[in-house]
Design a protein around this motif. Structure first.
Motif, PDB file in Angstrom:
ATOM      1  N   VAL A  91      85.201  25.922  34.461  1.00  0.00           N
ATOM      2  CA  VAL A  91      83.862  26.572  34.289  1.00  0.00           C
ATOM      3  C   VAL A  91      83.660  26.706  32.952  1.00  0.00           C
ATOM      4  O   VAL A  91      84.426  27.028  32.109  1.00  0.00           O
ATOM      5  CB  VAL A  91      83.968  28.103  35.207  1.00  0.00           C
ATOM      6  N   ILE A  92      82.252  26.541  32.751  1.00  0.00           N
ATOM      7  CA  ILE A  92      81.513  26.910  31.251  1.00  0.00           C
ATOM      8  C   ILE A  92      80.554  28.037  31.608  1.00  0.00           C
ATOM      9  O   ILE A  92      79.652  27.807  32.548  1.00  0.00           O
ATOM     10  CB  ILE A  92      81.312  25.797  30.393  1.00  0.00           C
ATOM     11  N   CYS A  93      80.656  29.241  31.154  1.00  0.00           N
ATOM     12  CA  CYS A  93      79.571  30.062  31.224  1.00  0.00           C
ATOM     13  C   CYS A  93      78.678  30.105  29.817  1.00  0.00           C
ATOM     14  O   CYS A  93      79.347  30.495  28.673  1.00  0.00           O
ATOM     15  CB  CYS A  93      80.095  31.601  31.368  1.00  0.00           C
ATOM     16  N   GLY A  94      77.574  29.505  29.767  1.00  0.00           N
ATOM     17  CA  GLY A  94      76.888  29.555  28.616  1.00  0.00           C
ATOM     18  C   GLY A  94      75.429  29.603  28.520  1.00  0.00           C
ATOM     19  O   GLY A  94      74.671  29.765  29.574  1.00  0.00           O
ATOM     20  N   VAL A  95      75.036  29.469  27.176  1.00  0.00           N
ATOM     21  CA  VAL A  95      73.367  29.700  27.084  1.00  0.00           C
ATOM     22  C   VAL A  95      72.908  28.494  26.485  1.00  0.00           C
ATOM     23  O   VAL A  95      73.494  27.795  25.920  1.00  0.00           O
ATOM     24  CB  VAL A  95      73.028  31.074  26.226  1.00  0.00           C
ATOM     25  N   PRO A  96      71.551  28.311  26.677  1.00  0.00           N
ATOM     26  CA  PRO A  96      70.937  26.974  25.895  1.00  0.00           C
ATOM     27  C   PRO A  96      70.516  27.105  24.630  1.00  0.00           C
ATOM     28  O   PRO A  96      69.362  26.965  24.125  1.00  0.00           O
ATOM     29  CB  PRO A  96      69.543  26.728  26.900  1.00  0.00           C
TER      30      PRO A  96
ATOM     31  N   PHE B  94      82.874  26.692  23.426  1.00  0.00           N
ATOM     32  CA  PHE B  94      82.242  25.106  22.960  1.00  0.00           C
ATOM     33  C   PHE B  94      81.114  25.079  23.381  1.00  0.00           C
ATOM     34  O   PHE B  94      80.457  25.888  23.733  1.00  0.00           O
ATOM     35  CB  PHE B  94      83.275  24.099  23.897  1.00  0.00           C
ATOM     36  N   THR B  95      80.414  24.016  22.592  1.00  0.00           N
ATOM     37  CA  THR B  95      79.089  23.568  22.967  1.00  0.00           C
ATOM     38  C   THR B  95      79.232  22.246  23.611  1.00  0.00           C
ATOM     39  O   THR B  95      79.972  21.266  23.080  1.00  0.00           O
ATOM     40  CB  THR B  95      78.261  23.245  21.585  1.00  0.00           C
ATOM     41  N   VAL B  96      78.571  21.983  24.719  1.00  0.00           N
ATOM     42  CA  VAL B  96      78.872  20.995  25.621  1.00  0.00           C
ATOM     43  C   VAL B  96      77.580  20.538  26.323  1.00  0.00           C
ATOM     44  O   VAL B  96      76.393  21.171  26.282  1.00  0.00           O
ATOM     45  CB  VAL B  96      79.793  21.396  27.002  1.00  0.00           C
ATOM     46  N   ASP B  97      77.149  19.241  26.613  1.00  0.00           N
ATOM     47  CA  ASP B  97      75.995  18.647  26.994  1.00  0.00           C
ATOM     48  C   ASP B  97      76.264  18.404  28.617  1.00  0.00           C
ATOM     49  O   ASP B  97      77.130  17.561  29.087  1.00  0.00           O
ATOM     50  CB  ASP B  97      75.854  17.302  26.338  1.00  0.00           C
TER      51      ASP B  97
ATOM     52  N   CYS C  77      71.318  32.405  31.482  1.00  0.00           N
ATOM     53  CA  CYS C  77      72.647  31.952  31.551  1.00  0.00           C
ATOM     54  C   CYS C  77      72.934  30.894  32.617  1.00  0.00           C
ATOM     55  O   CYS C  77      72.264  31.010  33.736  1.00  0.00           O
ATOM     56  CB  CYS C  77      73.394  33.329  31.841  1.00  0.00           C
ATOM     57  N   TYR C  78      73.913  30.035  32.246  1.00  0.00           N
ATOM     58  CA  TYR C  78      74.115  28.874  33.106  1.00  0.00           C
ATOM     59  C   TYR C  78      75.643  29.215  33.358  1.00  0.00           C
ATOM     60  O   TYR C  78      76.404  29.252  32.413  1.00  0.00           O
ATOM     61  CB  TYR C  78      73.962  27.474  32.648  1.00  0.00           C
ATOM     62  N   VAL C  79      76.247  28.952  34.601  1.00  0.00           N
ATOM     63  CA  VAL C  79      77.486  28.856  34.865  1.00  0.00           C
ATOM     64  C   VAL C  79      77.838  27.576  35.554  1.00  0.00           C
ATOM     65  O   VAL C  79      77.399  27.077  36.808  1.00  0.00           O
ATOM     66  CB  VAL C  79      77.961  30.109  35.913  1.00  0.00           C
ATOM     67  N   VAL C  80      78.501  26.699  34.946  1.00  0.00           N
ATOM     68  CA  VAL C  80      78.787  25.282  35.476  1.00  0.00           C
ATOM     69  C   VAL C  80      80.173  25.196  35.962  1.00  0.00           C
ATOM     70  O   VAL C  80      81.214  25.461  35.133  1.00  0.00           O
ATOM     71  CB  VAL C  80      78.462  24.358  34.342  1.00  0.00           C
TER      72      VAL C  80
ATOM     73  N   LEU D  97      70.959  19.231  29.293  1.00  0.00           N
ATOM     74  CA  LEU D  97      71.049  20.505  28.772  1.00  0.00           C
ATOM     75  C   LEU D  97      72.113  20.721  28.001  1.00  0.00           C
ATOM     76  O   LEU D  97      73.294  20.372  28.164  1.00  0.00           O
ATOM     77  CB  LEU D  97      71.216  21.410  30.086  1.00  0.00           C
ATOM     78  N   ARG D  98      72.006  21.431  26.814  1.00  0.00           N
ATOM     79  CA  ARG D  98      72.973  21.748  25.919  1.00  0.00           C
ATOM     80  C   ARG D  98      73.250  22.899  25.884  1.00  0.00           C
ATOM     81  O   ARG D  98      72.184  24.091  25.812  1.00  0.00           O
ATOM     82  CB  ARG D  98      72.669  21.312  24.437  1.00  0.00           C
ATOM     83  N   LEU D  99      74.516  23.397  26.146  1.00  0.00           N
ATOM     84  CA  LEU D  99      75.142  24.851  26.299  1.00  0.00           C
ATOM     85  C   LEU D  99      76.100  25.306  25.435  1.00  0.00           C
ATOM     86  O   LEU D  99      77.019  24.584  25.235  1.00  0.00           O
ATOM     87  CB  LEU D  99      75.363  25.107  27.882  1.00  0.00           C
ATOM     88  N   SER D 100      75.895  26.511  24.976  1.00  0.00           N
ATOM     89  CA  SER D 100      77.023  26.870  24.031  1.00  0.00           C
ATOM     90  C   SER D 100      77.650  28.276  24.799  1.00  0.00           C
ATOM     91  O   SER D 100      76.804  29.087  25.227  1.00  0.00           O
ATOM     92  CB  SER D 100      76.580  27.421  22.892  1.00  0.00           C
ATOM     93  N   GLY D 101      79.108  28.170  25.057  1.00  0.00           N
ATOM     94  CA  GLY D 101      79.498  29.232  25.945  1.00  0.00           C
ATOM     95  C   GLY D 101      80.998  29.240  25.740  1.00  0.00           C
ATOM     96  O   GLY D 101      81.687  28.384  25.041  1.00  0.00           O
TER      97      GLY D 101
END
Length: 289
Positions: A196-201, A212-215, A180-183, A142-146
């Motif tokens: 924590v990263i709070c991001g969207v796909p 940042f954009t993380v994988d 929304c994903y919270v990792v 999953l690639r997330l930007s957040g």
């Protein structure tokens, strides 16, 4: 009637009878269930035994009685079903870290809390044990930007997550309607602090600090489903996960990722959501009874 409704009604039944004997058999019969299954159901939903819960609610009820000042400690102890005043004092000290007699001189009075809200989630029966329902699955990359930040679960982490979610919404636009994903990752031993990263796909670049954009790599996970406010789930998730590991004979994964929360709608953190907990990929036997 849903299982959580049975427990909700049992909590009200208990609260109305804290001055009466509340055995497992008595409460189970009032719930029209066998005491054996009710014990498993109650422990799974509440994360503690019925006896432990009743004790905590009796101590909670004692706070108002002590502060009112109309009854002696002995009368309060016997009125709430404690065998002796000394057993009441010991239990009170274990729960609140002070004695009942110190209440009237405390600068920060203890306040009673309402009946706890049931965290709603599906359950399953495995070899006679009741656990939160789960699915073992491969979570695809999953690639997330957040936005990246740190939280401490021992403090007001809910406010931190909500504020950073709002910052993310401001950047991607309020017209975005999606998940929304919270990792949570990199928790050190005996620590309550997480990265924590709070991001969207979405694969987007936001040229601002802490964005940042993380994988997220492919992970083998236990997937749980909850309804309500995940940011207030706290010890319920901890209890569910510990029970899952014990009953399913699984082990936690080696990933630096501790937990992933998946919300269907970034604008509604109180909606139905899923939790993904990385585990080791082991042979299992999870046949339901």
């Amino acid at each position: 009637m849903e299982h959580y409704e049975i427990v909700e009604q049992a909590l009200i039944f208990i609260e109305d009878r804290l001055d009466q004997p509340l055995s497992l058999n008595y409460v189970a019969q009032a719930s029209h269930m066998s005491k054996f299954y009710f014990h498993r159901l109650f422990s799974a939903i509440m994360g503690c035994s019925l006896n432990h819960y009743v004790l905590s609610r009796r101590l909670n009820a004692s706070l108002s009685l002590i502060q009112a000042g109309h009854l002696s400690m002995t009368d309060i102890a016997y009125g709430l079903g404690f065998g002796t005043p000394s057993s009441f004092t010991r239990a009170f000290n274990r729960q609140y870290g002070t004695t009942p007699s110190s209440m009237n001189t405390s600068q920060s009075p203890l306040l009673p809390v309402p009946i706890p809200t049931i965290v709603r989630r599906p359950i399953k029966n495995i070899h006679g044990d009741v656990v939160a329902d789960f699915t073992l699955m491969e979570m695809t990359p999953l690639r997330l930007s957040g936005i990246v930040f740190e939280v401490d679960l021992a403090t007001d982490y809910e406010t931190t997550i909500r504020s950073h979610t709002n910052l993310l919404i401001q950047e991607i636009g309020r017209s975005f309607r999606g998940p929304c994903y919270v990792v949570y990752s990199n928790c050190q031993p005996d620590s309550t602090r997480f990265n924590v990263i709070c991001g969207v796909p979405l694969d987007i670049q936001i040229e601002k600090p802490f964005f940042f954009t993380v994988d997220v790599p492919q992970l083998f996970c236990a997937k749980f489903k909850y309804s309500g406010d995940l940011l207030e789930i706290g010890n319920v998730l901890k209890s569910d996960y510990a029970r899952f590991l014990k009953v399913s004979r699984q082990e936690t994964g080696d990933s630096h990722i501790e937990l992933i929360q998946h919300f269907e709608d970034i604008h509604d953190l109180g909606s139905t959501y899923h939790i993904f907990a990385p585990i080791k990929k082991l042979p299992i036997d999870t046949d339901e009874e």
